[in-house]
Design an enzyme around this catalytic site. Structure first.
Site: not given
Ligand code: IMP
Ligand code: MG
Length: 179
Positions: A48, A103-104, A107, A135, A157
Site C-alpha cells: 500500500g 505506511e499507507d 487502522d 483511521k 478508502v
C-alpha cells in the site's frame, strides 16, 4: 445508459491529488528538519505505501536509502487476528540508521506496533513512523505517528496505493467506494 442499480458505485474523491501533493511536500520538509546526522532509511511497507513512498522520497532532499518490507496479518478480510508476519525483508541491515517506517494507513495499529518493535530490536539508531492516513476509529493498539498525512473518518478508502481486493491502487486521488 440508465443505471441498473446493481453495479458497484464509482469511487468518489475523498482527498484530492492536489491536497495529497501539498501535504507530502510538507511531510518532506518536516523529515528534513528532523534528520541531519545518521544515514536515513525510508522503509516502505508493501504494497500500500509504494506510491506514497515514491512521492515522499522526492520531497526529501537529504541523501537516503529506500528499503521495503512485506507483511501479512492473519485473520479474515475485515478482522485482523493480531498476528503479523514479515513476508519480504530488507536488503541491507538498518543498524545505526535513522529509520522511518512508511505506511499507507494506520487502522488497528497492529502492523505499525509490530514493525516498531521489530526495527527497534534490529538496533536502528532511531525508528519513526510516517503514515499517509490514520483511521482512529479502528484503533486496537496505541501507536504514535511521528509524521501523519491526514486523519480520516471510519470509511474504507482506496487509491494512491491503497486497494480493495488488489484493485484501485492506481487511482491518483484517495477515494471512497460503496454507498
Ligand atoms: P492495521 O490494521 O493498522 O494493522 O493496518 C493494516 C493494513 O490494513 C493497512 O496497511 C492497509 O493495507 C489495510 N487497510 C486498513 N484500512 C484500510 C482502508 O480503508 N483501505 C485500504 N486498506 C486498508
Ligand atoms: Mg498496508
Amino acid at each position: 445508459m440508465p443505471s441498473s442499480g446493481t453495479e458497484p458505485s464509482q469511487p468518489r474523491v475523498y482527498i484530492s491529488r492536489e491536497r495529497i501533493r501539498q501535504r507530502v511536500a510538507e511531510l518532506g520538509r518536516e523529515i528534513e528538519r528532523d534528520h541531519s546526522q545518521a544515514p536515513l532509511v525510508l522503509l516502505g511497507v508493501l504494497k500500500g505505501s509504494f506510491i506514497f513512498l515514491a512521492d515522499l522520497a522526492r520531497a526529501i532532499e537529504h541523501p537516503l536509502r529506500v528499503e521495503f518490507l512485506g507483511v501479512q496479518s492473519y485473520g479474515n478480510e475485515t478482522k485482523s487476528s493480531g498476528a503479523v508476519q514479515i513476508t519480504l525483508d530488507v536488503t541491507a541491515p538498518v543498524e545505526g540508521c535513522d529509520v522511518i517506517i512508511v505506511e499507507d494507513i494506520v487502522d488497528t495499529g497492529l502492523t505499525a506496533d509490530f514493525l516498531m518493535q521489530q526495527l527497534t530490536a534490529r538496533r536502528a539508531r532511531s525508528v519513526r513512523l510516517c503514515s499517509l492516513l490514520h483511521k482512529p476509529a479502528g484503533a486496537r493498539r496505541e501507536v504514535h505517528i511521528d509524521y501523519l498525512g491526514f486523519t480520516i473518518d471510519d470509511v474504507f478508502v482506496v487509491g494512491y496505493g491503497l486497494d480493495h481486493a488488489q484493485q484501485y491502487r492506481n487511482l491518483p486521488d484517495i477515494c471512497v467506494i460503496g454507498a
